[in-house]
Design an enzyme around this catalytic site. Structure first.
Site, PDB file in Angstrom:
ATOM      1  N   TYR A 199       0.874  -1.179   0.000  1.00 28.53           N
ATOM      2  CA  TYR A 199       0.000   0.000   0.000  1.00 28.53           C
ATOM      3  C   TYR A 199       0.906   1.222   0.000  1.00 28.53           C
ATOM      4  O   TYR A 199       1.574   1.510   0.992  1.00 28.53           O
ATOM      5  CB  TYR A 199      -0.888  -0.060   1.245  1.00 28.53           C
ATOM      6  CG  TYR A 199      -1.820   1.105   1.487  1.00 28.53           C
ATOM      7  CD1 TYR A 199      -2.154   2.018   0.490  1.00 28.53           C
ATOM      8  CD2 TYR A 199      -2.398   1.275   2.743  1.00 28.53           C
ATOM      9  CE1 TYR A 199      -3.014   3.069   0.740  1.00 28.53           C
ATOM     10  CE2 TYR A 199      -3.264   2.321   3.004  1.00 28.53           C
ATOM     11  CZ  TYR A 199      -3.558   3.219   2.004  1.00 28.53           C
ATOM     12  OH  TYR A 199      -4.417   4.264   2.258  1.00 28.53           O
ATOM     13  N   LYS A 241      -1.861  -1.367  -3.982  1.00 28.77           N
ATOM     14  CA  LYS A 241      -2.837  -0.306  -3.744  1.00 28.77           C
ATOM     15  C   LYS A 241      -2.100   1.004  -3.927  1.00 28.77           C
ATOM     16  O   LYS A 241      -1.210   1.348  -3.137  1.00 28.77           O
ATOM     17  CB  LYS A 241      -3.438  -0.398  -2.340  1.00 28.77           C
ATOM     18  CG  LYS A 241      -4.477   0.708  -2.072  1.00 28.77           C
ATOM     19  CD  LYS A 241      -5.045   0.645  -0.662  1.00 28.77           C
ATOM     20  CE  LYS A 241      -6.048   1.783  -0.425  1.00 28.77           C
ATOM     21  NZ  LYS A 241      -6.544   1.818   0.966  1.00 28.77           N
TER      22      LYS A 241
END
Length: 346
Positions: A136, A165
Site C-alpha cells: 500500500y 494499492k
C-alpha cells in the site's frame, strides 16, 4: 487480485468509543455483501487501525473474514512500521482464511525503497507464499514510498506480490509501475476520485479500487467499476456523475475563524464518512482520539454533499434506507441527528 471494487470498511465503535461494536460490524459487512461488493478490507486506515489495540485488530479481522467467507473476498490490513509485528498480524490473518493482506509502507521511521522491499515486504511474502501480499503506497500518510522499480523486483521473486494499492496521486508513478511490472501486475486505486482516470488510462490500466465511499454506496460503486472494466464507459460515467460529490468526503477542508485569525481545517478520512454514517443511522460510532469531530462548517459541508446526492440521485442512498430501515430524508433534515457530531466552537 480479482478486478473490482473493494471497501475499506470502517470500524464501528460503541457510543463512547471504548469498544468495537461487534453487532454493528456484522451489519456493515452484510450491507457490503448485499450490495455486491467484490471484497472487503478489514482494519485499513479507514478502519482506524492506528487506534485499535491488537486484540481489537484481530477481532475485526476474524469477524470480517467469517462474514466474507464464500460471499466475497477478504483483505486484512496487517501492515506496521515493525516487520515482526506485521509478520504476527499476517500470520493471524492467514489463520482466519483471508484472501490477501495489505501492507502499508512503514510510517514514521521512514525506510528507503530498497529497505521496504528487502526488510519488510519480501520477508512476509516469503513466509506466506499462499496468500496475496498487497503493498500500500501512500507517501502522504507514511512519509515513505516503495518505488515501482522495487515493486517489479518483488513481483519477479515473489509471485504472491502481484497487486499494489496505489495512493500516491501521481499518475506518472502509476505509469512507471505498469512499465516496470508489466501487464500481469494488478494496480488498484487507493483514491476514489482517481479511479476513473486510472482505469481508463491505458498506460496505467488499473483494475479497480479499494474504496472509502463504498461504505455508504457499495452497489453503485461496484457497478461503476464493473462497467469501467467491462468497457462500458458511458454507463460508468452515468454512475460517476452521482458518485462524484461523495468523493469530497474523504477530506473535508474548511476555513475557520479563530481568535488569532483564519485557519484551514482538514477533516481527514474516516471522520467525514463516519459522520455521514451516523447521520444516516448506520452503525459507526465516533472516531477514536486523536480524531474527534467535525467543525460546524465541516458538518454543513457533509450535509450539503449528502443532501445534493439524495436530491439528484436518491437511488444511490436508498439502499441504506432499505437495509437499515431508516428514513433518509428525515435523517438528513432533522437537526436532532446532528447532536454531538461537531465542535460547538473552534
Amino acid at each position: 487480485m480479482k478486478p473490482g471494487c473493494y471497501t475499506a470498511l470502517v470500524t464501528p465503535f460503541t457510543t463512547d468509543g471504548t469498544r468495537v461494536d461487534r453487532e454493528g460490524l456484522e451489519q456493515l459487512a452484510a450491507f457490503q455483501i448485499d450490495g455486491g461488493i467484490t471484497g472487503i478490507l478489514a482494519v485499513g486506515t479507514t478502519g482506524e487501525s492506528p487506534t485499535l489495540d491488537w486484540e481489537e485488530h484481530n477481532l475485526v479481522v476474524e469477524q470480517v473474514a467469517k462474514a466474507c467467507k464464500g460471499r466475497c473476498l477478504c483483505i486484512a490490513g496487517t501492515g506496521s512500521n515493525n516487520t515482526q509485528e506485521a509478520m504476527k498480524a499476517t500470520a493471524h490473518a492467514v489463520e482466519q482464511g483471508v484472501d490477501a493482506v495489505l501492507l502499508v509502507d512503514p510510517y514514521y521511521n521512514g525506510p528507503s525503497s530498497i529497505e521496504i522491499r528487502r526488510e519488510y515486504v519480501a520477508p512476509i511474502a516469503a513466509a506466506f507464499p499462499g496468500v496475496e501480499i498487497i503493498p500500500y503506497i501512500i507517501p502522504g500518510r507514511t512519509g515513505a514510498q516503495m518505488l515501482p522499480e522495487d515493486l517489479a523486483l518483488l513481483f519477479k521473486t515473489h509471485p504472491n506480490v502481484s497487486t499494489v494499492k496505489e495512493a500516491t496521486a501521481d499518475l506518472n508513478n502509476m505509469r512507471r509501475t505498469r512499465t516496470c511490472c508489466g501487464s500481469d501486475f494488478t494496480i488498484l486505486s487507493g483514491d476514489d476520485a482517481m479511479t476513473y482516470e486510472m482505469v481508463t488510462d491505458t498506460a496505467i490500466d488499473a483494475a479497480g479500487v479499494i474504496s472509502v465511499v463504498s461504505n455508504i454506496v457499495p452497489k453503485a460503486a461496484t457497478q461503476m467499476v464493473e462497467r469501467l472494466i467491462g468497457g462500458d464507459r458511458a454507463g460508468a460515467e452515468s454512475l460517476l456523475n452521482g458518485l462524484e460529490p461523495l468523493f469530497g468526503l474523504v477530506t473535508v477542508k474548511t476555513r475557520e475563524m479563530t481568535a488569532n485569525g483564519e485557519v484551514v481545517c482538514r477533516a481527514r478520512n474516516p471522520l467525514a464518512i463516519k459522520t455521514l454514517m451516523r447521520l444516516l443511522g448506520m452503525p459507526s460510532g465516533p472516531c477514536r482520539q486523536p480524531l474527534g469531530k467535525m467543525t460546524r462548517n465541516g458538518l454543513e459541508a457533509v450535509l450539503a454533499i449528502a443532501r445534493g446526492v439524495w436530491r439528484d440521485h436518491p437511488e444511490l442512498l436508498q439502499p441504506i434506507g432499505d437495509f437499515f430501515n431508516v428514513d433518509i430524508s428525515e435523517r438528513l433534515d432533522n437537526p436532532k441527528y446532528q447532536d454531538g457530531l461537531y465542535y460547538e466552537n473552534y
